[in-house]
Design a protein around this motif. Sequence first.
Motif, mmCIF file in Angstrom:
data_model
loop_
_atom_site.group_PDB
_atom_site.id
_atom_site.type_symbol
_atom_site.label_atom_id
_atom_site.label_comp_id
_atom_site.label_asym_id
_atom_site.label_seq_id
_atom_site.Cartn_x
_atom_site.Cartn_y
_atom_site.Cartn_z
ATOM 1 N N SER A 18 0.937 -1.163 -0.003
ATOM 2 C CA SER A 18 -0.014 0.082 -0.040
ATOM 3 C C SER A 18 0.742 1.293 -0.073
ATOM 4 C CB SER A 18 -0.965 0.261 1.352
ATOM 5 O OG SER A 18 -0.219 -0.274 2.384
ATOM 6 N N ARG A 19 1.862 1.287 0.540
ATOM 7 C CA ARG A 19 3.005 2.196 0.546
ATOM 8 C C ARG A 19 3.369 2.615 -0.715
ATOM 9 N NH1 ARG A 19 5.463 3.177 6.520
ATOM 10 N NH2 ARG A 19 4.198 2.003 7.469
ATOM 11 N N ALA A 37 12.743 3.269 -8.547
ATOM 12 C CA ALA A 37 13.216 4.836 -8.232
ATOM 13 C C ALA A 37 13.741 4.788 -6.715
ATOM 14 C CB ALA A 37 12.200 5.792 -8.444
ATOM 15 N N TRP A 38 13.099 4.172 -5.934
ATOM 16 C CA TRP A 38 13.517 3.918 -4.544
ATOM 17 C C TRP A 38 14.807 3.263 -4.369
ATOM 18 C CZ3 TRP A 38 10.696 -0.113 -0.767
ATOM 19 C CH2 TRP A 38 11.314 0.041 0.486
ATOM 20 N N LEU A 39 15.191 2.116 -5.172
ATOM 21 C CA LEU A 39 16.394 1.579 -5.093
ATOM 22 C C LEU A 39 17.302 2.396 -5.611
ATOM 23 C CD1 LEU A 39 15.555 -2.092 -6.573
ATOM 24 C CD2 LEU A 39 16.480 -1.500 -4.076
ATOM 25 N N ASP A 66 13.870 8.840 -13.703
ATOM 26 C CA ASP A 66 13.834 10.186 -13.531
ATOM 27 C C ASP A 66 13.038 10.513 -12.719
ATOM 28 O OD1 ASP A 66 15.303 10.767 -16.061
ATOM 29 O OD2 ASP A 66 13.647 10.344 -17.344
ATOM 30 N N LEU A 67 12.266 9.668 -11.719
ATOM 31 C CA LEU A 67 11.335 9.825 -10.898
ATOM 32 C C LEU A 67 12.308 10.608 -9.578
ATOM 33 C CD1 LEU A 67 8.880 7.071 -10.294
ATOM 34 C CD2 LEU A 67 8.548 9.469 -10.846
ATOM 35 N N VAL A 68 11.882 11.584 -8.930
ATOM 36 C CA VAL A 68 12.588 12.076 -7.643
ATOM 37 C C VAL A 68 11.640 11.808 -6.336
ATOM 38 C CG1 VAL A 68 13.497 13.974 -6.718
ATOM 39 C CG2 VAL A 68 13.731 13.789 -9.239
ATOM 40 N N LEU A 69 12.100 11.086 -5.650
ATOM 41 C CA LEU A 69 11.385 10.904 -4.217
ATOM 42 C C LEU A 69 11.652 11.890 -3.285
ATOM 43 C CD1 LEU A 69 12.066 7.063 -4.105
ATOM 44 C CD2 LEU A 69 9.759 8.149 -5.149
ATOM 45 N N SER A 70 10.777 12.407 -2.740
ATOM 46 C CA SER A 70 10.999 13.370 -1.552
ATOM 47 C C SER A 70 11.498 12.740 -0.219
ATOM 48 C CB SER A 70 9.907 14.253 -1.160
ATOM 49 O OG SER A 70 8.732 13.319 -0.420
ATOM 50 N N PRO A 71 12.331 13.403 0.478
ATOM 51 C CA PRO A 71 12.510 12.623 1.885
ATOM 52 C C PRO A 71 11.301 11.900 2.394
ATOM 53 C CG PRO A 71 13.622 14.620 1.542
ATOM 54 C CD PRO A 71 12.665 14.741 0.340
ATOM 55 N N ALA A 72 10.104 12.667 2.420
ATOM 56 C CA ALA A 72 9.046 12.245 3.307
ATOM 57 C C ALA A 72 8.581 10.868 2.628
ATOM 58 C CB ALA A 72 7.994 13.194 2.936
ATOM 59 N N GLN A 73 8.892 10.744 1.305
ATOM 60 C CA GLN A 73 8.134 9.643 0.384
ATOM 61 C C GLN A 73 9.301 8.318 0.759
ATOM 62 O OE1 GLN A 73 8.066 11.584 -3.431
ATOM 63 N NE2 GLN A 73 5.832 11.773 -3.255
ATOM 64 N N ASP A 78 10.662 3.287 3.416
ATOM 65 C CA ASP A 78 11.553 2.680 4.280
ATOM 66 C C ASP A 78 10.517 1.904 5.280
ATOM 67 O OD1 ASP A 78 13.816 3.396 2.881
ATOM 68 O OD2 ASP A 78 14.111 5.075 4.367
ATOM 69 N N GLY A 79 9.308 2.504 5.566
ATOM 70 C CA GLY A 79 8.591 1.567 6.383
ATOM 71 C C GLY A 79 7.765 0.426 5.909
ATOM 72 N N VAL A 80 8.365 0.120 4.447
ATOM 73 C CA VAL A 80 7.602 -1.001 3.918
ATOM 74 C C VAL A 80 8.106 -2.379 4.665
ATOM 75 C CG1 VAL A 80 7.726 -2.631 1.853
ATOM 76 C CG2 VAL A 80 7.130 -0.032 1.543
ATOM 77 N N ARG A 81 9.383 -2.469 4.928
ATOM 78 C CA ARG A 81 9.940 -3.594 5.558
ATOM 79 C C ARG A 81 9.247 -4.092 6.877
ATOM 80 N NH1 ARG A 81 13.804 -7.495 6.089
ATOM 81 N NH2 ARG A 81 14.375 -7.789 8.210
ATOM 82 N N GLY A 82 8.969 -2.961 7.635
ATOM 83 C CA GLY A 82 8.020 -3.322 8.927
ATOM 84 C C GLY A 82 6.631 -3.723 8.468
ATOM 85 N N GLN A 83 6.056 -3.172 7.384
ATOM 86 C CA GLN A 83 4.817 -3.737 6.991
ATOM 87 C C GLN A 83 4.716 -5.091 6.702
ATOM 88 O OE1 GLN A 83 3.453 -1.521 3.655
ATOM 89 N NE2 GLN A 83 1.493 -0.995 4.420
ATOM 90 N N VAL A 84 5.890 -5.495 5.724
ATOM 91 C CA VAL A 84 5.885 -6.830 5.361
ATOM 92 C C VAL A 84 6.242 -7.805 6.637
ATOM 93 C CG1 VAL A 84 7.219 -8.709 4.049
ATOM 94 C CG2 VAL A 84 6.701 -6.247 3.259
ATOM 95 N N ASP A 85 6.806 -7.286 7.762
ATOM 96 C CA ASP A 85 7.151 -8.347 8.816
ATOM 97 C C ASP A 85 5.997 -8.588 9.488
ATOM 98 O OD1 ASP A 85 10.447 -6.796 9.476
ATOM 99 O OD2 ASP A 85 9.680 -8.572 8.229
#
Length: 87
Positions: A18-19, A37-39, A66-73, A78-85
Amino acid sequence: MAYAPFFPLGGFSPLQSSRLSEVATELGASPKQVALAWLLQRSPNILVIAGTSSPAHLRENFAAADLVLSPAQVTTLDGVRGQVDLL
Ligand SMILES: NC(=O)c1ccc[n+]([C@@H]2O[C@H](COP(=O)([O-])OP(=O)(O)OC[C@H]3O[C@@H](n4cnc5c(N)ncnc54)[C@H](OP(=O)(O)O)[C@@H]3O)[C@@H](O)[C@H]2O)c1
């Protein structure tokens, strides 16, 4: 030293979160583009080799660079891992 993440789009288990979808909606991109883009934004020595049999997906995947992720994004993702766990 270059780092090539194995299965950058999840390989046989396509990435779903969902994130990823939330950030994708914000950017007007697809969740798979956000995953790439995250990677890429994590470090300049990360290279991604996404596999596809689709020319449309190939174009999407190139455009992800070419996508630029903001620090907030990035924090959201970065919370995806916790979500999957929790699953
Ligand atoms: N050394 C080894 O033994 C080994 C083994 C496996 C993999 N690898 C490496 O792992 C990397 C990737 O492997 P992979 O291709 O299996 O996994 P992947 O890149 O994580 O995922 C590929 C899957 O994502 C889908 N996809 C690609 N672009 C998409 C998009 N824009 N939107 C939606 N779906 C998309 C593809 O479906 P479509 O075809 O429909 O686009 C395919 O099902 C490569 O670097 C490969 O060399 C190495």
